[in-house]
Write an enzyme that holds these catalytic residues in place. Structure first.
Site, PDB file in Angstrom:
ATOM      1  N   LYS A 115       0.832  -1.209   0.000  1.00 50.06           N
ATOM      2  CA  LYS A 115       0.000   0.000   0.000  1.00 50.06           C
ATOM      3  C   LYS A 115       0.862   1.253   0.000  1.00 50.06           C
ATOM      4  O   LYS A 115       0.468   2.261  -0.582  1.00 50.06           O
ATOM      5  CB  LYS A 115      -0.980   0.004   1.176  1.00 50.06           C
ATOM      6  CG  LYS A 115      -2.086  -1.025   0.988  1.00 50.06           C
ATOM      7  CD  LYS A 115      -3.384  -0.676   1.687  1.00 50.06           C
ATOM      8  CE  LYS A 115      -4.440  -1.708   1.308  1.00 50.06           C
ATOM      9  NZ  LYS A 115      -5.679  -1.600   2.044  1.00 50.06           N
ATOM     10  N   LYS A 197      -3.540 -10.260  -6.544  1.00 51.31           N
ATOM     11  CA  LYS A 197      -4.798 -10.530  -5.827  1.00 51.31           C
ATOM     12  C   LYS A 197      -5.948  -9.703  -6.413  1.00 51.31           C
ATOM     13  O   LYS A 197      -5.754  -8.546  -6.766  1.00 51.31           O
ATOM     14  CB  LYS A 197      -4.561 -10.171  -4.359  1.00 51.31           C
ATOM     15  CG  LYS A 197      -5.783 -10.103  -3.491  1.00 51.31           C
ATOM     16  CD  LYS A 197      -5.429  -9.724  -2.059  1.00 51.31           C
ATOM     17  CE  LYS A 197      -5.937  -8.319  -1.744  1.00 51.31           C
ATOM     18  NZ  LYS A 197      -6.526  -8.135  -0.423  1.00 51.31           N
ATOM     19  N   LYS A 200     -10.660  -4.918  -4.254  1.00 49.24           N
ATOM     20  CA  LYS A 200     -11.748  -3.989  -4.520  1.00 49.24           C
ATOM     21  C   LYS A 200     -11.236  -2.612  -4.896  1.00 49.24           C
ATOM     22  O   LYS A 200     -11.959  -1.821  -5.462  1.00 49.24           O
ATOM     23  CB  LYS A 200     -12.722  -3.935  -3.340  1.00 49.24           C
ATOM     24  CG  LYS A 200     -12.164  -3.530  -2.004  1.00 49.24           C
ATOM     25  CD  LYS A 200     -13.320  -3.339  -1.024  1.00 49.24           C
ATOM     26  CE  LYS A 200     -13.195  -4.158   0.240  1.00 49.24           C
ATOM     27  NZ  LYS A 200     -12.176  -3.616   1.169  1.00 49.24           N
TER      28      LYS A 200
END
Ligand code: ATP
Ligand code: LTN
Length: 332
Positions: A115, A197, A200
């Site tokens: 992130k 992965k 969303k």
């Protein structure tokens, strides 16, 4: 353990539209514990603000995530469903646990590394100490099991380390939780890049199947999914695209990889992709129907938020009291 009962705890961030990764890796498995465990499932809005959110969207998604929990089969009479920021004990315990979490441990977290690479303009302290808040979520409820997707295993293991460290200094404070990873060590991958992965927050909507996508969209997305060279339907490391589709097919039909290989023996990718699309759309249709019915009744969702927060707070309060007492905080 709370009294005689084992506890299951998990959370989902209201940070985007939920995907079939969230559904298969996490939410669908939550209800397995409803009968025998005391269960707490949280909409973790405080975790979501570790990356910038648009306030109106965060608010809307908080309602939506709660409605999806219920639409996916979590009965609010049998499970405590609530919103994290409504139970202030989470933030309070998180601060305390920050003081029992090491810089080196947090630096090794894969999600932090990912992130902070993706949001390089906003590598804030909250993103770094995210696992301490997650540990607070889990430990406040004396949790035994944490059903999560495999990407969260590292965070739950860090939570165990924090709890053990705390217990060593202050014995008998926390139950040590165990991560429960769904079958196949399951991880649903992106349809555009099966080494990544399914997430969303992916910018490419075609890479992701959302729980609320309509039937045509689902089938179209699977038709366009990246597959591998050759034409065989085989579960193998050199076939990440097909293997990912097989995992999805297996999750929705309950068939084993061998059964799927036999079923599609001699048939091409086209047939297989259509079949994956159809079983996915069939499985999601009833969830979508329940979701839309729940979402129109905002007042009922708010009632649930209140009731859930009260139930959660009752348990959380007890653990926090015990922790503060052990630390030497004066409580009048
Ligand atoms: P974001 O993209 O915002 O990081 P996310 O899609 O990873 O979000 P989370 O809210 O972080 O979703 O995860 C909720 C739960 O869903 C977690 O238990 C996580 O392990 C699980 N999960 C998320 N994506 C997948 C996936 N692709 N496969 C299996 N499980 C998943
Ligand atoms: N970090 C998790 C969400 C999460 C969670 C939790 C999961 C926050 N608190 C407690 C299980 C238990 C995620 O990103 N999926």
């Amino acid at each position: 353990m709370l009294g005689e009962q084992k506890v299951s705890y998990s959370g989902v961030q209201p940070s985007g539209n939920l995907t079939i990764g969230n559904y298969l890796g996490a939410i669908r498995n939550f209800s397995e514990y409803s009968e025998q465990y005391k269960t707490f499932y949280c909409v973790v809005d405080q975790h979501a603000i570790t990356v910038r959110q648009v306030p109106a969207e965060l608010r809307r998604r908080t309602y939506e995530t709660l409605a999806l929990y219920m639409a996916c089969g979590l009965d609010p009479e049998k499970n405590t469903l609530y919103v994290q920021s409504m139970v202030h004990e989470h933030a309070e315990l998180a601060w305390i646990l920050n003081c029992f979490t090491m810089f080196g441990e947090l630096s090794r977290m894969t999600q932090f590394k990912d992130k902070s690479a993706r949001h390089s303009d906003n590598i804030n302290a909250g993103l770094f100490t995210y696992p301490a808040l997650m540990a607070a979520d889990i430990l406040l409820y004396q949790t035994d099991v944490v059903p999560v997707g495999s990407d969260q295993k590292q965070h739950v293991e860090l939570c165990r380390d924090i709890a053990e460290r705390f217990n060593q200094i202050h014995p008998g404070t926390f139950t040590i939780p165990e991560p429960i990873i769904s079958k196949h060590g399951m991880r649903i991958m992106s349809l555009a890049d099966p080494t990544k992965k399914m997430s969303k927050s992916d910018e490419n909507a075609n890479a992701v199947v959302y729980i609320l996508d309509d039937r045509d969209t689902i089938i179209r997305k699977f038709k366009r999914a990246v597959t591998d060279s050759g034409s065989e339907i085989r579960y193998a490391p050199d076939k990440p695209g097909v293997s990912n589709l097989m995992t999805i097919y297996s999750c929705f039909t309950g068939k084993t990889m061998e059964e799927i290989e036999r079923e599609f023996d001699g048939r091409g990718y086209g047939d297989f992709k259509l079949a994956v699309g159809e079983v996915t759309a069939d499985a999601l249709a009833p969830v979508q129907e329940r979701y839309h019915a729940l979402l129109i009744d905002k007042a009922a969702l708010e009632e649930q938020m209140k009731k859930g927060a009260e139930e959660a707070s009752r348990c959380a309060r007890r653990t926090l009291y015990k922790v503060k007492k052990k630390l030497g905080f004066v409580q009048l």
